[in-house]
Design a protein around this motif. Structure first.
Motif, PDB file in Angstrom:
ATOM      1  N   ILE A   1       0.804  -1.226   0.000  1.00  0.00           N
ATOM      2  CA  ILE A   1       0.000   0.000   0.000  1.00  0.00           C
ATOM      3  C   ILE A   1       0.837   1.276   0.000  1.00  0.00           C
ATOM      4  O   ILE A   1       0.276   2.375   0.075  1.00  0.00           O
TER       5      ILE A   1
ATOM      6  N   ARG B   1       0.879   5.113   3.545  1.00  0.00           N
ATOM      7  CA  ARG B   1      -0.261   4.387   4.074  1.00  0.00           C
ATOM      8  C   ARG B   1       0.182   3.279   5.024  1.00  0.00           C
ATOM      9  O   ARG B   1      -0.519   2.982   6.002  1.00  0.00           O
TER      10      ARG B   1
ATOM     11  N   THR C   1      -1.070   3.013   8.780  1.00  0.00           N
ATOM     12  CA  THR C   1      -1.727   1.791   9.244  1.00  0.00           C
ATOM     13  C   THR C   1      -1.112   1.293  10.545  1.00  0.00           C
ATOM     14  O   THR C   1      -1.815   0.919  11.489  1.00  0.00           O
TER      15      THR C   1
ATOM     16  N   PRO D   1      -6.458   6.618   1.389  1.00  0.00           N
ATOM     17  CA  PRO D   1      -5.958   6.764   0.010  1.00  0.00           C
ATOM     18  C   PRO D   1      -6.392   8.101  -0.579  1.00  0.00           C
ATOM     19  O   PRO D   1      -7.422   8.207  -1.233  1.00  0.00           O
ATOM     20  N   TYR D   2      -5.593   9.152  -0.333  1.00  0.00           N
ATOM     21  CA  TYR D   2      -5.977  10.502  -0.773  1.00  0.00           C
ATOM     22  C   TYR D   2      -6.017  10.635  -2.279  1.00  0.00           C
ATOM     23  O   TYR D   2      -6.923  11.221  -2.847  1.00  0.00           O
ATOM     24  N   ARG D   3      -5.002  10.090  -2.928  1.00  0.00           N
ATOM     25  CA  ARG D   3      -4.908  10.277  -4.376  1.00  0.00           C
ATOM     26  C   ARG D   3      -5.689   9.201  -5.114  1.00  0.00           C
ATOM     27  O   ARG D   3      -5.873   8.090  -4.617  1.00  0.00           O
ATOM     28  N   ARG D   4      -6.084   9.511  -6.323  1.00  0.00           N
ATOM     29  CA  ARG D   4      -6.898   8.589  -7.106  1.00  0.00           C
ATOM     30  C   ARG D   4      -6.156   7.288  -7.367  1.00  0.00           C
ATOM     31  O   ARG D   4      -6.730   6.209  -7.306  1.00  0.00           O
ATOM     32  N   ARG D   5      -4.865   7.381  -7.625  1.00  0.00           N
ATOM     33  CA  ARG D   5      -4.109   6.169  -7.931  1.00  0.00           C
ATOM     34  C   ARG D   5      -4.009   5.266  -6.700  1.00  0.00           C
ATOM     35  O   ARG D   5      -3.872   4.058  -6.822  1.00  0.00           O
ATOM     36  N   ASP D   6      -4.110   5.860  -5.466  1.00  0.00           N
ATOM     37  CA  ASP D   6      -4.154   5.041  -4.265  1.00  0.00           C
ATOM     38  C   ASP D   6      -5.457   4.280  -4.189  1.00  0.00           C
ATOM     39  O   ASP D   6      -5.504   3.117  -3.826  1.00  0.00           O
ATOM     40  N   ARG D   7      -6.554   4.992  -4.546  1.00  0.00           N
ATOM     41  CA  ARG D   7      -7.872   4.348  -4.471  1.00  0.00           C
ATOM     42  C   ARG D   7      -8.028   3.264  -5.517  1.00  0.00           C
ATOM     43  O   ARG D   7      -8.701   2.257  -5.296  1.00  0.00           O
TER      44      ARG D   7
ATOM     45  N   ALA E   1      -5.554   1.514  -6.875  1.00  0.00           N
ATOM     46  CA  ALA E   1      -4.441   0.559  -6.910  1.00  0.00           C
ATOM     47  C   ALA E   1      -4.962  -0.860  -6.788  1.00  0.00           C
ATOM     48  O   ALA E   1      -5.815  -1.140  -5.945  1.00  0.00           O
TER      49      ALA E   1
END
Length: 331
Positions: free
Chosen positions: A227, A231, A235, A311-317, A319
């Motif tokens: 992640i 993150r 966590t 996941p602030y950024r779109r690519r985090d969401r 992933a």
């Protein structure tokens, strides 16, 4: 220098620094719990049977680690449970390899990866308290349950087995350190003498403290591959905060003096009568509101950790989950 070599060096440096910090903690603890010579107190007798229980557990724990260390180089790797032992060893010593060590594991090995450290932790704590279920086991289990539940919720659909391998492997190593201390004390010896011998107690606290902190470092290192660093850090912080919060709530509800007195009666950290003569919180100069301060601190750390883990950024969401992602532990 290869990436693997740099990671190995970094891991060694971090652990050495933790040992040094643990030694400082050990010296402070030795000064804090030192017993005034003018107090005529009865020394707590160790239960001789517990030394032998500790030796038996030590053999089993050492065997688990030994199998994990040599499994990949011998035919043991094909034996049931060997893959779990290997994943524990790699997760504890090289947490960046925790994910690869758990890929393709059989269901039996995955459950052993969780059950062996948990069972050893409970058995070790039980042996320390002469198999009396009380303050120590309650707080230890509550803290670990809080940590595990929060981490599991945060990582979501991704596989929990890499972080289980990392944390579980370190738990086994830390139990070995505690079992060595229980075993060396010997039948008929005085358990409290271990804590009144500064060289032994300082070395024990230094290593135990380093492994305790390393468990969270290893957890973050293992999660980072899944992640990302930010993150993963969040966590682990959220898990630590939840563990502190849950344990502190229990202490605050029962009362710090009552909980510490019960803990001392189980472990014999201070000579018999000290808690009743002076009161541990008074003797150790622990403020009465310390438990509630810990509750507030745990809550703050949990919130900060959750914010970092989002996941602030779109690519985090967006992933993708790891190849061995699972909804639950049964996968």
């Amino acid at each position: 220098m290869t990436m693997t070599a740099r990671r190995n060096i970094l891991a060694v440096v971090v652990f050495v620094l933790l040992v040094v910090l643990g030694a400082a903690v050990g010296i402070f603890v030795g000064d804090a719990v030192g017993v005034p010579a003018e107090l005529p107190l009865t020394v707590v007798e160790r239960d001789p049977a517990m030394a032998w229980v500790a030796r038996g557990l030590l053999v089993l724990a050492a065997l688990w680690i030994a199998i994990g260390a040599v499994a990949s180089r011998t035919s043991l790797v094909r034996r049931p449970g060997a893959a779990a032992a290997r994943a524990s060893w790699l997760g504890a010593t090289r947490p960046w390899r925790a994910r690869e060590s758990t890929l393709g594991m059989l269901p039996l090995d995955r459950w052993l990866l969780l059950i062996v450290p948990a069972a050893l932790l409970i058995a070790t704590r039980a042996a320390q308290s002469s198999f009396r279920w009380g303050a120590q086991l309650t707080l230890v289990l509550a803290a670990w349950i809080g940590f595990v539940v929060v981490v599991r919720l945060v990582i979501g659909r991704r596989s929990p087995w890499p972080v289980i391998a990392a944390v579980g492997g370190v738990v086994v190593l830390r139990c070995i350190v505690a079992l060595v201390a229980l075993s060396v004390d010997g039948p008929g010896g005085h358990w409290v003498s271990f804590w009144t011998d500064p060289p032994r107690s300082t070395v024990y606290i230094a290593i135990a403290f380093a492994l305790f902190v390393w468990a969270f470092v290893a957890a973050g290192w293992a999660l980072a591959a899944q992640i990302g660093r930010r993150r993963a850090t969040g966590t682990v912080l959220a898990g630590i905060g939840a563990a502190l919060l849950l344990a502190a709530v229990i202490v605050a509800s029962v009362g710090a003096q009552a909980m510490l007195a019960a803990w001392n009666d189980e472990l014999g950290l201070l000579p018999s009568g000290m808690a009743r003569i002076l009161g541990i919180t008074v003797y150790s100069e622990i403020p009465a509101a310390a438990a509630w301060w810990a509750v507030g601190s745990g809550l703050v750390v949990t919130v900060v950790g959750v914010l970092l883990a989002l996941p602030y950024r779109r690519r985090d969401r967006d992933a993708p989950a790891s190849p061995d992602a699972s909804v639950g532990l049964t996968n």
